[in-house]
Design a protein around this motif. Structure first.
Motif, PDB file in Angstrom:
ATOM      1  N   SER A  35       0.844  -1.201   0.000  1.00  0.00           N
ATOM      2  CA  SER A  35       0.000   0.000   0.000  1.00  0.00           C
ATOM      3  C   SER A  35       0.875   1.245   0.000  1.00  0.00           C
ATOM      4  CB  SER A  35      -0.914   0.009   1.230  1.00  0.00           C
ATOM      5  OG  SER A  35      -0.141   0.144   2.413  1.00  0.00           O
ATOM      6  N   LEU A  36       0.260   2.365  -0.380  1.00  0.00           N
ATOM      7  CA  LEU A  36       0.974   3.647  -0.357  1.00  0.00           C
ATOM      8  C   LEU A  36       1.021   4.233   1.048  1.00  0.00           C
ATOM      9  CD1 LEU A  36      -0.503   5.078  -3.657  1.00  0.00           C
ATOM     10  CD2 LEU A  36       1.908   4.545  -3.263  1.00  0.00           C
ATOM     11  N   ASN A  37       0.137   3.760   1.906  1.00  0.00           N
ATOM     12  CA  ASN A  37       0.121   4.209   3.301  1.00  0.00           C
ATOM     13  C   ASN A  37      -0.094   2.987   4.177  1.00  0.00           C
ATOM     14  OD1 ASN A  37      -0.272   5.364   5.798  1.00  0.00           O
ATOM     15  ND2 ASN A  37      -1.615   6.995   5.047  1.00  0.00           N
ATOM     16  N   THR A  38       0.974   2.526   4.825  1.00  0.00           N
ATOM     17  CA  THR A  38       0.922   1.241   5.536  1.00  0.00           C
ATOM     18  C   THR A  38       0.310   1.360   6.925  1.00  0.00           C
ATOM     19  OG1 THR A  38       3.162   1.597   6.354  1.00  0.00           O
ATOM     20  CG2 THR A  38       2.933   0.293   4.338  1.00  0.00           C
ATOM     21  N   GLY A  39       0.120   2.585   7.425  1.00  0.00           N
ATOM     22  CA  GLY A  39      -0.344   2.728   8.797  1.00  0.00           C
ATOM     23  C   GLY A  39       0.791   2.429   9.760  1.00  0.00           C
ATOM     24  N   MET A  40       0.438   2.147  11.003  1.00  0.00           N
ATOM     25  CA  MET A  40       1.466   2.004  12.049  1.00  0.00           C
ATOM     26  C   MET A  40       2.071   0.606  12.120  1.00  0.00           C
ATOM     27  SD  MET A  40       1.682   5.011  13.333  1.00  0.00           S
ATOM     28  CE  MET A  40       2.476   4.863  14.935  1.00  0.00           C
ATOM     29  N   ASP A  41       1.301  -0.411  11.732  1.00  0.00           N
ATOM     30  CA  ASP A  41       1.772  -1.786  11.921  1.00  0.00           C
ATOM     31  C   ASP A  41       2.459  -2.310  10.669  1.00  0.00           C
ATOM     32  OD1 ASP A  41       0.729  -2.148  14.567  1.00  0.00           O
ATOM     33  OD2 ASP A  41      -1.275  -2.228  13.656  1.00  0.00           O
ATOM     34  N   SER A  42       3.540  -3.066  10.879  1.00  0.00           N
ATOM     35  CA  SER A  42       4.258  -3.631   9.731  1.00  0.00           C
ATOM     36  C   SER A  42       3.942  -5.110   9.539  1.00  0.00           C
ATOM     37  CB  SER A  42       5.775  -3.459   9.919  1.00  0.00           C
ATOM     38  OG  SER A  42       6.185  -4.134  11.091  1.00  0.00           O
ATOM     39  N   SER A  43       3.174  -5.686  10.486  1.00  0.00           N
ATOM     40  CA  SER A  43       2.857  -7.106  10.362  1.00  0.00           C
ATOM     41  C   SER A  43       1.553  -7.414  11.090  1.00  0.00           C
ATOM     42  CB  SER A  43       4.003  -7.938  10.955  1.00  0.00           C
ATOM     43  OG  SER A  43       3.723  -9.306  10.858  1.00  0.00           O
ATOM     44  N   TYR A  44       0.776  -8.322  10.507  1.00  0.00           N
ATOM     45  CA  TYR A  44      -0.473  -8.778  11.112  1.00  0.00           C
ATOM     46  C   TYR A  44      -0.465 -10.292  11.106  1.00  0.00           C
ATOM     47  CZ  TYR A  44      -1.868  -3.979   9.971  1.00  0.00           C
ATOM     48  OH  TYR A  44      -1.929  -2.608   9.860  1.00  0.00           O
ATOM     49  N   GLU A  45      -0.174 -10.897  12.258  1.00  0.00           N
ATOM     50  CA  GLU A  45      -0.131 -12.365  12.364  1.00  0.00           C
ATOM     51  C   GLU A  45       0.720 -12.968  11.256  1.00  0.00           C
ATOM     52  OE1 GLU A  45      -4.151 -13.738  12.362  1.00  0.00           O
ATOM     53  OE2 GLU A  45      -4.766 -12.328  13.922  1.00  0.00           O
ATOM     54  N   GLY A  46       1.873 -12.384  11.009  1.00  0.00           N
ATOM     55  CA  GLY A  46       2.792 -12.925  10.010  1.00  0.00           C
ATOM     56  C   GLY A  46       2.582 -12.407   8.599  1.00  0.00           C
ATOM     57  N   ILE A  47       1.477 -11.682   8.363  1.00  0.00           N
ATOM     58  CA  ILE A  47       1.255 -11.071   7.048  1.00  0.00           C
ATOM     59  C   ILE A  47       1.923  -9.700   7.057  1.00  0.00           C
ATOM     60  CG2 ILE A  47      -0.490 -10.180   5.459  1.00  0.00           C
ATOM     61  CD1 ILE A  47      -2.446 -12.254   6.757  1.00  0.00           C
ATOM     62  N   LYS A  48       2.862  -9.490   6.139  1.00  0.00           N
ATOM     63  CA  LYS A  48       3.632  -8.242   6.145  1.00  0.00           C
ATOM     64  C   LYS A  48       2.863  -7.114   5.460  1.00  0.00           C
ATOM     65  CE  LYS A  48       8.072 -10.633   5.851  1.00  0.00           C
ATOM     66  NZ  LYS A  48       9.152 -10.990   4.934  1.00  0.00           N
ATOM     67  N   SER A  49       2.942  -5.941   6.043  1.00  0.00           N
ATOM     68  CA  SER A  49       2.387  -4.733   5.418  1.00  0.00           C
ATOM     69  C   SER A  49       3.573  -3.903   4.942  1.00  0.00           C
ATOM     70  CB  SER A  49       1.556  -3.951   6.445  1.00  0.00           C
ATOM     71  OG  SER A  49       1.123  -2.724   5.899  1.00  0.00           O
ATOM     72  N   ILE A  50       3.707  -3.745   3.617  1.00  0.00           N
ATOM     73  CA  ILE A  50       4.911  -3.147   3.025  1.00  0.00           C
ATOM     74  C   ILE A  50       4.529  -1.922   2.207  1.00  0.00           C
ATOM     75  CG2 ILE A  50       6.841  -3.553   1.415  1.00  0.00           C
ATOM     76  CD1 ILE A  50       6.626  -6.539   2.096  1.00  0.00           C
ATOM     77  N   ASN A  51       5.335  -0.877   2.335  1.00  0.00           N
ATOM     78  CA  ASN A  51       5.125   0.319   1.525  1.00  0.00           C
ATOM     79  C   ASN A  51       5.383  -0.014   0.058  1.00  0.00           C
ATOM     80  OD1 ASN A  51       6.462   2.811   0.078  1.00  0.00           O
ATOM     81  ND2 ASN A  51       5.116   3.635   1.652  1.00  0.00           N
ATOM     82  N   LEU A  52       4.425   0.306  -0.794  1.00  0.00           N
ATOM     83  CA  LEU A  52       4.517  -0.041  -2.216  1.00  0.00           C
ATOM     84  C   LEU A  52       5.783   0.524  -2.859  1.00  0.00           C
ATOM     85  CD1 LEU A  52       3.331  -1.102  -4.914  1.00  0.00           C
ATOM     86  CD2 LEU A  52       2.108   1.064  -5.104  1.00  0.00           C
ATOM     87  N   LEU A  53       6.115   1.788  -2.559  1.00  0.00           N
ATOM     88  CA  LEU A  53       7.272   2.417  -3.214  1.00  0.00           C
ATOM     89  C   LEU A  53       8.568   1.742  -2.791  1.00  0.00           C
ATOM     90  CD1 LEU A  53       6.299   6.202  -3.131  1.00  0.00           C
ATOM     91  CD2 LEU A  53       5.555   4.387  -4.659  1.00  0.00           C
ATOM     92  N   ASP A  54       8.664   1.387  -1.495  1.00  0.00           N
ATOM     93  CA  ASP A  54       9.856   0.664  -1.032  1.00  0.00           C
ATOM     94  C   ASP A  54       9.979  -0.662  -1.770  1.00  0.00           C
ATOM     95  OD1 ASP A  54      10.430   2.680   0.748  1.00  0.00           O
ATOM     96  OD2 ASP A  54       9.583   1.661   2.491  1.00  0.00           O
ATOM     97  N   TRP A  55       8.843  -1.339  -1.942  1.00  0.00           N
ATOM     98  CA  TRP A  55       8.857  -2.649  -2.627  1.00  0.00           C
ATOM     99  C   TRP A  55       9.261  -2.490  -4.088  1.00  0.00           C
ATOM    100  CZ3 TRP A  55       5.661  -4.863  -6.533  1.00  0.00           C
ATOM    101  CH2 TRP A  55       5.793  -6.256  -6.666  1.00  0.00           C
ATOM    102  N   LEU A  56       8.742  -1.451  -4.748  1.00  0.00           N
ATOM    103  CA  LEU A  56       9.030  -1.260  -6.177  1.00  0.00           C
ATOM    104  C   LEU A  56      10.507  -0.988  -6.436  1.00  0.00           C
ATOM    105  CD1 LEU A  56       5.953   0.872  -7.323  1.00  0.00           C
ATOM    106  CD2 LEU A  56       6.466  -1.486  -8.004  1.00  0.00           C
ATOM    107  N   ILE A  57      11.178  -0.319  -5.498  1.00  0.00           N
ATOM    108  CA  ILE A  57      12.597   0.003  -5.732  1.00  0.00           C
ATOM    109  C   ILE A  57      13.530  -0.967  -5.014  1.00  0.00           C
ATOM    110  CG2 ILE A  57      12.137   2.452  -6.185  1.00  0.00           C
ATOM    111  CD1 ILE A  57      13.146   3.089  -3.403  1.00  0.00           C
ATOM    112  N   SER A  58      12.952  -2.052  -4.484  1.00  0.00           N
ATOM    113  CA  SER A  58      13.770  -2.960  -3.669  1.00  0.00           C
ATOM    114  C   SER A  58      14.591  -3.932  -4.506  1.00  0.00           C
ATOM    115  CB  SER A  58      12.889  -3.754  -2.699  1.00  0.00           C
ATOM    116  OG  SER A  58      11.999  -4.590  -3.422  1.00  0.00           O
ATOM    117  N   GLU A  59      14.275  -4.067  -5.794  1.00  0.00           N
ATOM    118  CA  GLU A  59      15.061  -4.987  -6.635  1.00  0.00           C
ATOM    119  C   GLU A  59      15.509  -4.292  -7.893  1.00  0.00           C
ATOM    120  OE1 GLU A  59      13.681  -8.910  -7.442  1.00  0.00           O
ATOM    121  OE2 GLU A  59      12.890  -9.199  -5.429  1.00  0.00           O
TER     122      GLU A  59
END
Length: 439
Positions: A415-439
């Motif tokens: 998502s473009l706005n991940t909110g405060m939590d980075s994980s929900y029961e092992g499901i990761k919440s990742i900033n879309l822009l960080d993911w797009l430039i990560s590789e």
């Protein structure tokens, strides 16, 4: 020929081609027009020269050039034969080779008759269909090329990323242009979502009027020359109505990421008064609509994605989705407007997964849907895409299908706005822009 000082690296694709250098298969680079295939061939010739291959060992032919306009497979063979340097390995680069009738015969003969390494490009999947497979089955490697990723967009437009510490102790990324001006990464992403990833945009700058002219040229070439002309060359004349073709194109562009029933498209176009044509009688048949859609898929203008039943472990025949190869082309067709941005970012994620080498399908689990199941040989990734994870209702909606999947493969929400939590029961919440430039 392309002026080499304008060439920017496309290492993702260049490294794939280099990996197959001097192997028997013909290297076939496919993708929509103007996505960078010719430049990739030029980058490969530069690589060869850097490794000691001489100019006379390299033969480049671009069949869009008037010089080769009336070439047949026979004259093509003779032309190449005359350029062979005795006792040296030759490197052949044939751009838009499908414009030569019977090109498969000639290319297959080069493989057999000469000591050579062959690279070709084509803007249509038809060239890799039955006829080609018959001639070169098992003897060609397809390198599928796409317009620029967001990461490549940054490079092509001379942005550099820097990280600074944020007030909360984390990091924030900013983009700097070559003049030293700095921008929030989100601003640059918004430009990407507006102009798209056609490499030619980098040459003209982020100017809306100029971009529209460039995108209009790409659209016209794909629709008028690649589809309508090709149908005539085939002698099949199944796709003959440019108005219907444009309306179907616009319908699919307007409905990226939506479940689409091909059988309902004709009715929808008629009911909404989009096919006002005195010569047309009745509603176009499902078969006709499917034929036109297939032509758009063959030209790499749209890509289709199938649904996969996660519990039943089978692909479903009903209601696939379509994504457009470049978000800039969508804006050209529908106008620049901030609408449906959720499906637009979904579109970007779909093509990024393809770039990273995944096979991608939609997931169905019970009556819920997972945006993407991305699979490689020994890896699987479940992906949800949403604009923001700050609302409790959205979080529940996005997490629910992932929480139903009982395996140990990675599950992420982008998502473009991940909110405060980075994980929900092992499901990761990742900033879309960080993911797009990560590789």
């Amino acid at each position: 020929m392309i002026d080499t000082h304008e060439l920017k690296k496309r290492d993702l694709y260049l490294n794939k081609i280099i990996a197959f250098q001097d192997t028997e298969p013909v290297k076939v680079v496919t993708g929509i027009r103007r996505c960078g295939k010719s430049s990739l061939l030029k980058l490969m010739t530069l690589h060869l020269k850097e490794t000691g291959i001489t100019d006379d060992q390299i033969l480049e032919m671009n069949f869009e050039s008037y010089a080769y306009k009336n070439m047949t497979s026979d004259s093509f063979y003779e032309y190449v034969k005359q350029h062979i340097v005795p006792n040296k390995r030759m490197y052949f680069f044939f751009d838009e080779v499908q414009r030569v009738p019977g090109w498969e015969d000639a290319v297959n003969s080069f493989r057999v008759d000469f000591n050579c390494d062959i690279y070709v490009t084509g803007s249509n999947a038809y060239m890799l269909s039955s006829e080609y497979a018959t001639y070169l089955s098992g003897r060609c490697i397809e390198i599928k090329m796409l317009p620029l990723s967001f990461s490549e967009f940054l490079t092509f437009h001379d942005f550099e990323i820097s990280e600074t510490k944020s007030a909360l102790g984390g990091t924030r990324k900013q983009a700097y242009d070559k003049m030293g001006e700095h921008y929030e990464l989100r601003e640059v992403f918004d430009a990407y979502m507006r102009f798209g990833g056609m490499p030619g945009i980098a040459d003209i700058g982020l100017d809306q009027e100029k971009a529209l002219v460039l995108l209009d040229g790409i659209y016209s070439t794909v629709i008028m020359r690649d589809i309508l002309e090709r149908e005539n060359r085939r002698g099949q004349k199944r796709v003959t109505d440019p108005i219907l073709l444009k309306k179907i194109t616009m319908f699919l562009a307007d409905n990226i990421g939506n479940n689409i029933s091909v059988s309902s498209i004709g009715n929808t176009l008629v009911n909404e008064g989009l096919l006002e044509n005195k010569n047309r009688k009745g509603t176009p048949s499902t078969h006709t609509v499917q034929t036109y859609i297939n032509a758009l898929l063959e030209s790499y203008f749209f890509y289709d994605i199938k649904r996969f039943d996660i519990k039943g472990k089978e692909f479903l025949r009903t209601l696939g989705k379509y994504y457009i190869v470049d978000i800039g082309l969508r804006n050209y067709l529908l106008g620049f407007r901030d609408r449906d941005s959720g499906h637009a970012i979904e579109n970007v994620v779909y093509f990024e997964l393809l770039r990273r080498g995944y096979d991608v399908s939609i997931g169905k689990i019970d009556n819920l849907e997972v945006d993407f199941i991305a699979t490689k040989a020994d890896d699987k990734l479940y992906v949800q895409v949403t604009e923001s994870m700050t609302s409790e209702d959205v979080r529940k909606r996005e997490l629910a299908p992932l929480q139903k999947i009982n395996d140990n493969y990675e599950k992420i929400v982008l998502s473009l706005n991940t909110g405060m939590d980075s994980s929900y029961e092992g499901i990761k919440s990742i900033n879309l822009l960080d993911w797009l430039i990560s590789e």
